[in-house]
Design an enzyme around this catalytic site. Structure first.
Site, mmCIF file in Angstrom:
data_model
loop_
_atom_site.group_PDB
_atom_site.id
_atom_site.type_symbol
_atom_site.label_atom_id
_atom_site.label_comp_id
_atom_site.label_asym_id
_atom_site.label_seq_id
_atom_site.Cartn_x
_atom_site.Cartn_y
_atom_site.Cartn_z
ATOM 1 N N SER A 68 41.646 45.856 38.348
ATOM 2 C CA SER A 68 41.444 45.726 39.796
ATOM 3 C C SER A 68 42.301 46.749 40.536
ATOM 4 O O SER A 68 41.820 47.524 41.373
ATOM 5 C CB SER A 68 41.813 44.293 40.217
ATOM 6 O OG SER A 68 42.000 44.206 41.600
ATOM 7 N N LYS A 81 41.023 50.853 42.130
ATOM 8 C CA LYS A 81 41.192 51.249 43.538
ATOM 9 C C LYS A 81 42.094 52.462 43.644
ATOM 10 O O LYS A 81 41.841 53.381 44.418
ATOM 11 C CB LYS A 81 41.809 50.105 44.345
ATOM 12 C CG LYS A 81 40.828 48.969 44.582
ATOM 13 C CD LYS A 81 41.458 47.828 45.326
ATOM 14 C CE LYS A 81 42.474 47.089 44.504
ATOM 15 N NZ LYS A 81 42.544 45.658 44.693
ATOM 16 N N ARG A 134 37.424 36.101 42.014
ATOM 17 C CA ARG A 134 38.564 35.625 41.218
ATOM 18 C C ARG A 134 39.493 34.759 42.059
ATOM 19 O O ARG A 134 40.096 33.812 41.573
ATOM 20 C CB ARG A 134 39.327 36.824 40.642
ATOM 21 C CG ARG A 134 38.565 37.543 39.543
ATOM 22 C CD ARG A 134 39.185 38.901 39.238
ATOM 23 N NE ARG A 134 40.588 38.803 38.964
ATOM 24 C CZ ARG A 134 41.515 39.664 39.428
ATOM 25 N NH1 ARG A 134 41.155 40.699 40.161
ATOM 26 N NH2 ARG A 134 42.781 39.511 39.137
#
Ligand code: URA
Length: 435
Positions: free
Chosen positions: A183, A187, A168
């Site tokens: 995203s 995480k 990206r």
């Protein structure tokens, strides 16, 4: 199932089902789906968006693309803080040691620079010897010993995000609510902390330029975290101007150290105090007023700086740099940028400031590019300041790209507006979003 059909479906504005999303994430992680198809899908998502159900499915598929950190033996509440990315945003370097000093555990996985924004890992690697590449076991040993470790995203946690993040970055598909939310949250969920404080930036230097988009991003992420059983809070904070005065890796580490010494720029200091206070309050360490008082205390006493230095030593870095930051090398090539006219700086395009630092070598154009840790910008004047014609407003530094000093100067000047009237002050924190 074919990747072609999934791209076409999203391109045509239809919602993807969980199975299709998992097919894409698993296939891309396994190297079976090529970059060009993944990039096409990211672009389709960028234009057509995703529902909350799709975004949640994407987040969980990305989390499940790798291991989930399991720390059954770790004592204490684990708290993380994550920024959506900004220019000059070095708050993690300040708030994580403060929170660890006050008794929470911070096992932080951070990213590299993305687009015009810097990344905590790149900044920490400006400290000679500092190692961000560690196994979960090594990280845990340091967290047990010092209360804090900041490492790069380990290859086994959310590997799908690591691949997509880099893709990206170079395909103009960063600033999309579902892609940023999935995203970040993949995480965070893989790191399995108890509490998460999100710093969602808004304004010209952030991926979300408009406050309503930043608020929507904050709400999506808080929703995903809450559904996953986390204590989570998001602050929507100002990124219409760089945070602090330093942009670029070693310059930012030095400014973070100054802030931990209580001598940092006011906007950076106050935002760090607010973020650390929310981290402690969310972790059940007291009410907001008590937590804030203790945060200010550990900065004033130097205890938080000592924690930072201990972490640096534990991660292989030279802690002498933390107590004597004047040892950090500065870019060999420098250029002072002067105000072309008299007046107040009425607005800046903070993204262009970040890109100016990038062309000096502080960031990457391609995912394999190397960083020049000495490159960057020190601002001498910011939005709201009055300057006379010919006064310095910034100094540019670079080791590796002296040929770009003139271009960076032009970018900075084009991105700076002047007016006779002092502009209205903007708040540092716009919203606090909780479940
Ligand atoms: N930070 C992340 O971790 N991911 C994004 O997509 C943007 C900022």
């Amino acid at each position: 199932m074919r990747m072609y059909d999934i791209i076409k479906k999203k391109r045509d504005g239809q919602a993807l089902c969980e199975e299709e999303i998992r097919f894409f994430v698993e296939g891309y992680t396994a190297g079976e789906i090529p970059d060009y198809q993944a990039a096409a899908l990211c672009m389709a998502i960028y234009f057509c968006g995703m529902s909350v159900a799709e975004t949640t499915a994407l987040t969980l598929a990305m989390r499940d693309s790798g291991a989930v950190l399991s720390l059954p033996d770790m004592q204490g509440v684990r708290v993380d803080k994550h920024s959506t990315g900004g220019v000059g945003d070095k708050t993690s370097l300040v708030v994580a040691p403060i929170a660890a000093t006050l008794g929470v555990k911070v096992a932080k996985m951070s990213g590299r620079g993305l687009g015009h924004t810097g990344g905590t890992v790149d900044k920490l690697e400006a400290i000679p010897g500092f190692c961000t590449d560690m196994t979960s076991a090594e990280m845990m040993r340091i967290v047990d010993e010092v209360g804090i470790a900041i490492v790069g995203q380990s290859a086994d946690l959310a590997p799908a995000d690591k691949l997509l993040y880099a893709l990206r970055d170079v395909t103009a598909t960063v600033d999309s609510i579902p892609l940023i939310a999935s995203s970040i949250m993949s995480k965070k969920l893989a790191a399995d902390d108890d509490c998460i404080v999100l710093d969602v930036k808004t304004g010209s230097g952030s991926f979300m330029k408009r406050r309503e988009d930043s608020l929507a991003l904050a709400e999506v992420m808080v929703g995903i975290g809450t559904r996953a059983g986390k204590k989570i809070r998001a602050l929507v904070t100002d990124m219409d101007r760089p945070l602090g005065n330093a942009i670029g890796n070693s310059l930012e580490v030095v400014e973070a150290i100054e802030t931990l010494r209580g001598r940092g720029p006011e906007d950076l200091y106050e935002l760090c105090v607010a973020l650390a206070t929310h981290m402690l309050a969310l972790a059940g360490k007291g009410n907001m007023a008590d937590c804030e008082a203790r945060v200010r205390e550990v900065i004033a006493s130097g205890a938080a700086l000592d924690t930072f230095a201990r972490m640096v030593r534990a991660q292989g870095g030279d802690e002498a740099y933390i107590y004597r930051p004047e040892q950090f090398a500065v870019g060999k090539h420098q250029k002072v940028v002067f105000a072309p006219q008299e007046g107040y700086i009425s607005a800046v395009d903070a993204e262009q400031y970040g890109l100016a630092a990038l062309v000096l070598g502080a960031g990457r154009n391609r995912k394999e590019d190397c960083i020049d840790h000495c490159a960057g910008i020190l601002l001498q004047a910011k939005t709201g300041d009055f300057v006379r014609a010919g006064e310095p407003i910034a100094t540019l530094y670079t080791d590796t790209k002296p040929e770009n000093l003139d271009a960076a100067e032009r970018m900075l000047l084009d991105a700076t507006a002047f007016s006779a009237e002092q502009p209205a002050a903007r708040p540092l924190i716009f919203d606090v979003v909780e479940s």
